[in-house]
Design a protein around this motif. Structure first.
Motif, PDB file in Angstrom:
ATOM      1  N   ILE A   1      15.752  10.851  47.074  1.00 53.95           N
ATOM      2  CA  ILE A   1      15.274  10.839  48.285  1.00 53.95           C
ATOM      3  C   ILE A   1      15.310   9.374  48.913  1.00 53.95           C
ATOM      4  O   ILE A   1      14.355   8.445  47.962  1.00 53.95           O
TER       5      ILE A   1
ATOM      6  N   ALA B   1       8.744  17.942  48.011  1.00 50.27           N
ATOM      7  CA  ALA B   1      10.081  17.714  47.237  1.00 50.27           C
ATOM      8  C   ALA B   1       9.778  17.305  45.952  1.00 50.27           C
ATOM      9  O   ALA B   1      10.515  17.769  45.095  1.00 50.27           O
TER      10      ALA B   1
ATOM     11  N   ALA C   1      12.435  16.741  42.799  1.00 50.11           N
ATOM     12  CA  ALA C   1      13.321  15.642  43.396  1.00 50.11           C
ATOM     13  C   ALA C   1      13.242  14.351  42.810  1.00 50.11           C
ATOM     14  O   ALA C   1      11.982  13.775  42.754  1.00 50.11           O
TER      15      ALA C   1
ATOM     16  N   ILE D   1      19.142  15.343  52.105  1.00 48.95           N
ATOM     17  CA  ILE D   1      18.126  15.724  51.489  1.00 48.95           C
ATOM     18  C   ILE D   1      17.393  17.043  52.085  1.00 48.95           C
ATOM     19  O   ILE D   1      16.485  17.728  51.498  1.00 48.95           O
TER      20      ILE D   1
ATOM     21  N   PHE E   1      16.275  20.424  49.860  1.00 45.89           N
ATOM     22  CA  PHE E   1      15.194  20.467  49.025  1.00 45.89           C
ATOM     23  C   PHE E   1      14.073  21.366  49.797  1.00 45.89           C
ATOM     24  O   PHE E   1      13.304  22.046  49.182  1.00 45.89           O
ATOM     25  N   PHE E   2      14.568  21.711  50.784  1.00 46.25           N
ATOM     26  CA  PHE E   2      13.549  22.458  51.889  1.00 46.25           C
ATOM     27  C   PHE E   2      14.040  23.720  52.307  1.00 46.25           C
ATOM     28  O   PHE E   2      13.350  24.505  53.055  1.00 46.25           O
TER      29      PHE E   2
END
Length: 420
Positions: free
Chosen positions: A113, A147, A152, A222, A225-226
């Motif tokens: 990130i 994250a 992450a 990114i 990640f969610f």
């Protein structure tokens, strides 16, 4: 091709190295933005290289390079129980598929990130007209913490030695986007551009509506990640009742997962129910969800946000994808008259999406995206809504009426409605 070469030289080891290369801002963002809106990719030549010298006058942030676990064909063949010396065409395809999936999983796992990606994610994942720097910093810190709990990686410039966000890294990213014309820094008292002499971080930052696609390229680095929490959040927050039976949430998330199976990579080697149960348990433990005797509902929250605020934040991260699939669903009506070539259906979908944005049917300009529509049509083919044959799309035999087409759009649109 690479696998064929590696198999042909079995006496020499061949290594596949997953690499994640993260850009805070794409150098060719304008060209890529035109492609996303349906334009053709320009040919690359020496003249173009000379013309591109102007890019050296702009800032593009930092490049972040991360290396995943190195893979070999013998290791993958052993996982699959295959003999590399006796591969049938079907087994060879299975080996290539496993290699591709493992490479993508490793790239997602090690992607770092960066300040630019996190800032873009924050700017594109809220429902306000603009955000103050304090709001951007707060949202960034919360989403980064989620994250980081998922393992992450972060770029060195983003966090302090203790793992918290460096405010100056966010300010630099905001200024980079402002300089590129993707974001406006506004004076809230005058509703005009902020005086350049104003201290960094003051004012309100708002995305430039028709430049959100360019900013979206940074966010998408990114977004994976969610995804799992976002699908649960969408399923809960758009349900007709504030309290939703767990099995209802499960089926709604399953439907979303099938819809977006071309769009996102889900956790490798884990069945759907295991991923769903783990995600639900984590969201309960962190206060984003809470149990009720009738099911689950928004929880007390954490890190200064209520559970409902967390659910809306996660949902907002994927809203452009849901809206993009709604555009694709409505555009299937174009196939009632005749089948269309892939590029023609995409072109009509983009035109329709622009109209839907202007009339207010969708809210995110970045939903009007060529890759999203292409993935949606592929997903609709897998779901049996359309048939893809010889480079053309046809409506499936049982999808010939406008009523059926309206039902398909409603299947997507219901995940955009948030009860008051």
């Amino acid at each position: 091709m690479f696998v064929d070469g590696a198999l042909a030289m079995s006496e020499r080891p061949c290594f596949f190295v997953p690499l994640s290369i993260g850009y805070e801002r794409l150098i060719e963002a304008e060209t890529y933005e035109r492609e996303l809106q349906g334009g053709d990719k320009p040919k690359e030549d020496a003249a173009g290289l000379l013309r591109s010298s102007g890019v050296l006058r702009h800032r593009y942030g930092r490049i972040n390079l991360q290396c995943g676990q190195i893979l070999t064909l013998p290791e993958l063949a052993e996982e699959l129980g295959l003999d590399l010396g006796a591969l049938t065409p079907a087994k060879r395809r299975g080996l290539v598929t496993r290699l591709g999936n493992r490479v993508m999983d490793e790239i997602n796992r090690v992607t770092a990130i960066t300040p630019g990606a996190l800032t873009a994610l924050v700017l594109l994942s809220h429902e306000q007209r603009g955000l103050t720097f304090a709001e951007i910093e707060g949202r960034a810190a919360r989403l980064l913490a989620v994250a980081q709990k998922l393992g992450a990686r972060t770029s060195p410039t983003l966090v302090t030695p203790t793992g918290s966000v460096r405010p100056e890294s966010l300010r630099e990213s905001l200024q980079m986007f402002v300089d590129a014309g993707l974001v406006e820094a506004l004076d809230p008292d005058r509703l005009s551009e902020l005086d350049p002499r104003t201290a960094p971080g003051e004012g309100v930052y708002a995305t430039v509506e028709n430049k959100r696609l360019a900013l979206d390229t940074s966010k998408n680095v990114i977004v994976h990640f969610f995804v799992e929490r976002a699908l649960v959040a969408i399923a809960v927050s758009t349900a007709p009742s504030h309290i939703v039976a767990v099995e209802t949430v499960r089926e709604r998330v399953r439907e979303l997962s099938r819809l977006f199976k071309v769009e996102f990579r889900f956790r490798a080697g884990a069945p759907f129910d295991s991923i769903f149960d783990d995600t639900l348990d984590t969201m309960r433990a962190e206060g984003e969800l809470a149990d009720d005797r009738l099911g689950v509902t928004a929880g007390p929250g954490h890190r200064g946000w209520s559970g409902r605020e967390w659910l809306l934040a996660y949902s907002s991260i994927l809203r452009n994808f849901v809206e993009g699939y709604r555009i694709a669903a409505r555009s299937l009506a174009e196939l009632r008259e005749r089948p269309l070539a892939d590029k023609d259906l995409v072109r009509k979908g983009l035109s329709l999406g622009r109209r839907m944005f202007l009339e207010g049917s969708i809210r995110r300009w970045e939903a009007v995206s060529k890759p999203i529509l292409q993935n949606a049509y592929e997903a609709f083919s897998d779901l049996g809504y359309v048939v893809h044959r010889e480079g053309k799309y046809y409506l499936a035999p049982d999808v010939g009426t406008q009523q059926k087409l309206d039902e398909i759009e409603a299947t997507v649109a219901k995940y955009l409605l948030v009860p008051s």
